[in-house]
Scaffold this active site. Sequence first.
Site, PDB file in Angstrom:
ATOM      1  N   TRP A 188      -9.136 -18.273 -32.688  1.00  0.00           N
ATOM      2  CA  TRP A 188     -10.224 -19.300 -32.177  1.00  0.00           C
ATOM      3  C   TRP A 188     -11.313 -18.847 -32.887  1.00  0.00           C
ATOM      4  CZ3 TRP A 188     -15.111 -17.706 -30.732  1.00  0.00           C
ATOM      5  CH2 TRP A 188     -16.237 -18.865 -30.592  1.00  0.00           C
ATOM      6  N   GLU A 229      -6.678 -21.811 -30.409  1.00  0.00           N
ATOM      7  CA  GLU A 229      -7.483 -22.215 -29.231  1.00  0.00           C
ATOM      8  C   GLU A 229      -8.443 -23.304 -29.508  1.00  0.00           C
ATOM      9  OE1 GLU A 229      -9.301 -18.732 -27.681  1.00  0.00           O
ATOM     10  OE2 GLU A 229     -10.204 -19.483 -25.838  1.00  0.00           O
ATOM     11  N   LYS A 231     -11.786 -25.854 -28.335  1.00  0.00           N
ATOM     12  CA  LYS A 231     -12.801 -25.718 -27.642  1.00  0.00           C
ATOM     13  C   LYS A 231     -13.642 -27.242 -28.152  1.00  0.00           C
ATOM     14  CE  LYS A 231     -16.452 -22.523 -26.499  1.00  0.00           C
ATOM     15  NZ  LYS A 231     -17.104 -21.211 -26.839  1.00  0.00           N
ATOM     16  N   ASP A 262      -8.203 -22.667 -22.753  1.00  0.00           N
ATOM     17  CA  ASP A 262      -8.955 -21.956 -21.992  1.00  0.00           C
ATOM     18  C   ASP A 262      -9.743 -22.951 -21.151  1.00  0.00           C
ATOM     19  OD1 ASP A 262     -11.793 -20.679 -21.587  1.00  0.00           O
ATOM     20  OD2 ASP A 262     -11.365 -19.373 -22.974  1.00  0.00           O
ATOM     21  N   HIS A 265     -13.427 -24.437 -21.737  1.00  0.00           N
ATOM     22  CA  HIS A 265     -13.562 -25.050 -23.045  1.00  0.00           C
ATOM     23  C   HIS A 265     -13.564 -26.485 -22.952  1.00  0.00           C
ATOM     24  CE1 HIS A 265     -12.526 -21.594 -25.902  1.00  0.00           C
ATOM     25  NE2 HIS A 265     -13.314 -21.139 -24.881  1.00  0.00           N
ATOM     26  N   HIS A 289      -6.375 -18.740 -21.208  1.00  0.00           N
ATOM     27  CA  HIS A 289      -7.289 -18.185 -21.035  1.00  0.00           C
ATOM     28  C   HIS A 289      -8.200 -18.646 -19.844  1.00  0.00           C
ATOM     29  CE1 HIS A 289      -8.324 -16.352 -25.338  1.00  0.00           C
ATOM     30  NE2 HIS A 289      -7.265 -15.855 -24.847  1.00  0.00           N
ATOM     31  N   ASP A 297     -22.008 -22.496 -19.638  1.00  0.00           N
ATOM     32  CA  ASP A 297     -21.391 -21.241 -19.980  1.00  0.00           C
ATOM     33  C   ASP A 297     -19.995 -21.277 -19.725  1.00  0.00           C
ATOM     34  OD1 ASP A 297     -21.171 -18.341 -20.719  1.00  0.00           O
ATOM     35  OD2 ASP A 297     -20.584 -18.274 -18.566  1.00  0.00           O
ATOM     36  N   ASP A 299     -17.756 -18.692 -19.559  1.00  0.00           N
ATOM     37  CA  ASP A 299     -17.146 -17.261 -19.468  1.00  0.00           C
ATOM     38  C   ASP A 299     -17.437 -16.702 -18.322  1.00  0.00           C
ATOM     39  OD1 ASP A 299     -15.281 -17.351 -21.859  1.00  0.00           O
ATOM     40  OD2 ASP A 299     -17.347 -17.688 -22.727  1.00  0.00           O
ATOM     41  N   ASP A 329     -10.221 -14.604 -19.824  1.00  0.00           N
ATOM     42  CA  ASP A 329     -11.171 -14.580 -21.053  1.00  0.00           C
ATOM     43  C   ASP A 329     -12.528 -14.837 -20.179  1.00  0.00           C
ATOM     44  OD1 ASP A 329     -13.089 -14.734 -23.073  1.00  0.00           O
ATOM     45  OD2 ASP A 329     -11.942 -16.634 -24.004  1.00  0.00           O
TER      46      ASP A 329
HETATM   47  C1  RNT Z   1     -14.594 -18.683 -27.111  1.00  0.00           C
HETATM   48  C2  RNT Z   1     -13.198 -18.316 -26.978  1.00  0.00           C
HETATM   49  C3  RNT Z   1     -12.780 -16.975 -27.297  1.00  0.00           C
HETATM   50  C4  RNT Z   1     -13.530 -15.858 -27.061  1.00  0.00           C
HETATM   51  C5  RNT Z   1     -12.743 -14.602 -27.285  1.00  0.00           C
HETATM   52  C6  RNT Z   1     -13.912 -13.499 -27.218  1.00  0.00           C
HETATM   53  O1  RNT Z   1     -14.967 -19.409 -26.433  1.00  0.00           O
HETATM   54  O2  RNT Z   1     -12.837 -18.688 -25.634  1.00  0.00           O
HETATM   55  O3  RNT Z   1     -11.404 -16.983 -26.633  1.00  0.00           O
HETATM   56  O4  RNT Z   1     -14.080 -15.868 -25.847  1.00  0.00           O
HETATM   57  O5  RNT Z   1     -11.809 -14.607 -28.062  1.00  0.00           O
HETATM   58 ZN    ZN Z   2     -10.639 -18.236 -24.685  1.00  0.00          ZN
END
Ligand code: RNT
Ligand code: ZN
Length: 422
Positions: A188, A229, A231, A262, A265, A289, A297, A299, A329
Amino acid sequence: MAHHTDTEAAYQLARDRYAALGVDTDAALDRLAAFSISIHCWQGDDVGGFEHAGEAPGGGLAVTGNYPGKARTPAELRADFEQALSLIPGRHRMSLHASYAETGGRPVDRDQIGVEQFRGWIAWAKQLGIGVDFNQTYFGHPRVERGLTLTHPDEGIRRFWIEHGIRCREIGAAFGEALGTTCVTNLWIPDGMKDTPADRRAPRERLIESLDAVFAKPVDPRHNLDSVEPKLFGIGAESYTPGSHEFYLGYAVSRGTLLTLDAGHYHPTEGIADKISSALCFLPEIVLHVSRGVRWDSDHVVTLTDDLQAIAQEVVWNGYGDRVHIGLDYFDASINRVAAWVIGARNMLEALLLALLAPVRALRQAELEGDYTTRLALMEDLKVMPFGAVWDEHCRRANVPGGRDWLREVKRYERDVLGARS
Ligand code: RNT
Ligand code: ZN
């Protein structure tokens, strides 16, 4: 703590209730035990890594909170991770970032790292009997210049990050070979633009070139698989990310890499669950993820939301267990970090169990017959089934505290171990 016999008695009642629906709870528990979650190392130290202590990761990754007891060394991170594992039923993996290299006090830059800096991790994982997945680290580094890495207009900067990418695949393969279980190395990059770009094309074309250079050398797929990955946006990259969903979907399909979805994302109401069966029409395997986006945010700690349940249903109901690598993640520094791991991982497993406890055949039969009324009614009835009793039985069989008893262990660990860190 509920006595074992209470757990078992509650389970017997639940088993009968599910049996009446045509669901075999014992079979579901056996299938659940086979799932292995790739648990991210970076929840343990706020995405810090061990290259230079205390620096924020950048790259649009914002970790908020300063809960005491953060892991400061590889030994502390490993101890915390083991503590978390002891409270999560099943056999799981660790997902490690390149920034967790152990350089033995001398600087080894990201374009120089190799398996030597990961011997400690390999030995530890081997001794624990767990697999490891790996990640290139394209953030938290001075050569992430203007927030750009593999798409940077400067060839020297691109070259540096290409070399990093290449080395990480080799490290991934070393993990896979040493541990006897394929490592997935996930790429990523944070690259993007805060404001409207004048050129959306060139960065993407540079990204293709860079990625092709990273993946040029064949690596034994039994040891390492590569994933990319996407986003859509990030903090400081609100207007444009070259590595978008369409970009990487096309890249993965044309180059034969895996694709990482993810959950944090995409746009706020856009889940990843519905993307799974589409991606798997064209790709042999994907990576998840699992995360939880909240407003800007991406995460937050994974909770047992409808989104999470939808993801688990897609994996379980379609029989994708072998083709989907489930990883976590997220990072939250405002609560006990070990608890954050445990809560997210247990929720992932609980969602899988809920999916395993659904009478899929009956649901699909109703659907085929056009009886959407029954489909809806049944899906809603499932929400009040005695799922918790089955989960507790799963924990009991795995020798892990059920219900909320695990929290007592985390509190004890906080008092005895984390409390001694300053
Ligand atoms: C970032 C991605 C990535 C990171 C990690 C730390 O938006 O999701 O995967 O969160 O690799
Ligand atoms: Zn991720």
